[in-house]
Design an enzyme around this catalytic site. Structure first.
Site, PDB file in Angstrom:
ATOM      1  CE  LYS A 107      -4.098  -2.225   0.884  1.00  0.00           C
ATOM      2  NZ  LYS A 107      -3.324  -3.378   1.179  1.00  0.00           N
TER       3      LYS A 107
HETATM    4  C1  LIG Z   1      -4.617  -3.957   0.652  1.00  0.00           C
HETATM    5  C2  LIG Z   1      -4.101  -6.129   1.144  1.00  0.00           C
HETATM    6  C3  LIG Z   1      -4.183  -6.803   0.503  1.00  0.00           C
HETATM    7  C4  LIG Z   1      -5.283  -6.583  -0.688  1.00  0.00           C
HETATM    8  O1  LIG Z   1      -5.118  -5.643  -1.070  1.00  0.00           O
HETATM    9  P1  LIG Z   1      -6.319  -5.566  -2.169  1.00  0.00           P
HETATM   10  O2  LIG Z   1      -5.619  -4.378  -3.106  1.00  0.00           O
HETATM   11  O3  LIG Z   1      -7.064  -4.930  -1.505  1.00  0.00           O
HETATM   12  O4  LIG Z   1      -6.777  -6.790  -3.135  1.00  0.00           O
HETATM   13  C5  LIG Z   1      -2.995  -8.271   0.674  1.00  0.00           C
HETATM   14  N1  LIG Z   1      -2.838  -8.567   1.495  1.00  0.00           N
HETATM   15  C6  LIG Z   1      -1.764  -6.934   2.475  1.00  0.00           C
HETATM   16  C7  LIG Z   1      -0.939  -7.734   3.295  1.00  0.00           C
HETATM   17  C8  LIG Z   1      -3.189  -6.272   2.226  1.00  0.00           C
HETATM   18  O5  LIG Z   1      -2.173  -4.794   3.297  1.00  0.00           O
END
Ligand SMILES: *Cc1c(COP(=O)(O)O)cnc(C)c1O
Length: 433
Positions: A107
């Site tokens: 993220k």
């Molecule tokens: C947000 C997240 C996901 C899922 O990603 P999306 O874009 O919502 O599908 C998977 N793993 C981790 C560690 C995350 O923070």
């Protein structure tokens, strides 16, 4: 490049798409026409900011940010995103490690890029209305990444909603250790309640205007686009090294990460298969199997950042594909139960001494379970979405060993934490905005 709503609203510039998050008709912004970008368009010697900048150029063409893209990419995308080769070929396995940023999850890529774009848009006076309020719902990692990316950034205030008791202790700390321009709110409910509240706040014209609400959720096109850029980089490096296309297995919750991969392949990058790994929240695998879209409340799992029962970005994928048959050709999806997540974390550690987070484990599990002919005829990369040390309370007891947190995570954990708890309704949120 102009952006239109998945529900057909009028076209807007990328500044509006970034600052607004969702379109006025409730749909999600997508480019009106996808550009064509192929391997030959990239400098072979480029580092990630250079590749990202080249990839993003057509998406920002004609906007106030176009000239600044190289500078934004160097400032925001300033940490490594290595493709680590684990097993060589036929059926080779690499892991695309996206967790070397400030909050140790993928993220950080989208949040940092978005924060730099928004700051520039506000400075340019395209939206001469600072301060804006960035309202964000998180299943664990988004909130920390967004808070870190916007902390003490002029012109913005951040309000983070997270589900009380549903995030890992270290995630909670990352959500609540900021202060200054960051407000952290624990919602009595689950992630879907947080997401619903954010949608309700945006749908309320009074709140939206009074607080100049902006979204930093994974529905924001300003987060999706830089994510597509790391698929560009990984697939290009593999292509240049081997002349073969890379297939990706993407741990999936709200479908932001995997959808970015779909865009990267659609514009022309050398990407082969895209397989979604979900946890027990199997709305997407069920949809692909039955053709029935049945969003449902989420259930808690070990891969909590993927506890999503109504994945928002599905609206983009469905719009892009049109019908279920096309969608089945675009992606496949496999659910992974908690017991399999546990055994995968243990098995992979025994295999090569590497510790993976529960989300990444869903992807590795799906790789191990691929039908033989699927695995051996392709080159695979599993996307590692977070560092195992973020989920120490799950991973350490399974492995019986301590996992050293990365330095940046350590320094966040040393800060004091503070948050308020609110009821899962719009009145409670409005009172805290
Ligand atoms: C947000 C997240 C996901 C899922 O990603 P999306 O874009 O919502 O599908 C998977 N793993 C981790 C560690 C995350 O923070």
């Amino acid at each position: 490049m102009r952006y239109v709503s998945t529900r057909g609203g009028p076209a807007v510039g990328i500044e509006t798409a970034i600052m607004g998050g969702t379109a006025d008709d409730g749909g999600l912004y997508v480019p009106d026409v996808l550009p064509v970008i192929q391997a030959d368009d990239f400098p072979r010697t480029g580092d990630f900011p250079a590749i990202a900048s080249r990839f993003l150029e057509p998406f920002f063409a004609g906007s106030s940010l176009a000239q600044r893209l190289p500078r934004i990419c160097s400032a925001a995308l300033n940490f490594p995103l290595p493709l680590r080769q684990l097993e060589s070929g036929p059926g080779s396995l690499a892991v695309l490690e996206l967790f070397h940023g400030p909050t140790a999850a993928f993220k950080d890529v989208g949040a940092r890029f978005l924060a730099h774009c928004m700051e520039q848009i506000i400075q340019d006076g395209v939206f001469a209305t600072a301060p804006v309020t960035v309202l964000v719902a998180t299943s664990g990692d988004t909130g920390g990444a967004v808070a870190a990316a916007y902390h003490r950034r002029p012109g913005t205030r951040v309000v983070v909603l997270f589900p009380e008791g549903r995030v890992s202790p270290r995630q909670e700390h990352q959500l609540t250790c900021w202060g200054d321009n960051v407000v952290s709110l624990a919602v009595r409910g689950e992630f879907d309640d947080c997401q619903r509240l954010v949608k309700a706040a945006f749908a309320d014209a009074g709140l939206r205007v009074r607080h100049r609400l902006c979204s930093a959720n994974s529905i924001n096109v300003g987060r999706l686009l830089p994510q597509a850029a790391y698929y560009a980089q990984a697939s290009l490096n593999h292509w240049w090294a081997t002349g073969r296309r890379l297939s990706f297995i993407v741990p999936t919750g709200n479908l932001g990460n995997a959808f970015a991969c779909v865009w990267a392949r659609r514009v022309g990058l050398p990407i082969d298969r895209i397989v979604l790994a979900t946890n027990a929240n199997a709305t997407i695998p069920d949809f692909l199997a039955t053709g029935q879209w049945l969003p449902r409340p989420s259930v808690p799992t070990l891969a909590s950042a993927m506890d999503v029962g109504n994945p928002s970005n599905m609206e983009r994928l469905r719009q892009l594909c049109g019908d279920i048959e096309t969608l089945r050709q675009e992606v496949s999806a496999v659910p992974v139960a908690d017991a399999e997540i546990r055994s995968t974390i243990v098995d992979e550690f025994r295999r090569n001494g590497l510790a993976w987070c529960p989300h990444t484990a869903t992807g590795l599990r799906v790789y191990r379970e691929l039908p033989d002919h699927e695995r051996t005829h392709r080159d695979w990369a599993v996307v590692a979405t977070a560092h195992a040390a973020k989920f120490d309370t799950i991973v350490e007891p399974l492995l019986g060993t301590r996992i050293e947190p990365p330095a940046e995570l350590m320094s966040l954990l040393a800060r004091p934490s503070r948050f308020e708890t609110i009821a899962p309704d719009l009145e409670a949120l409005a009172a805290r905005l």
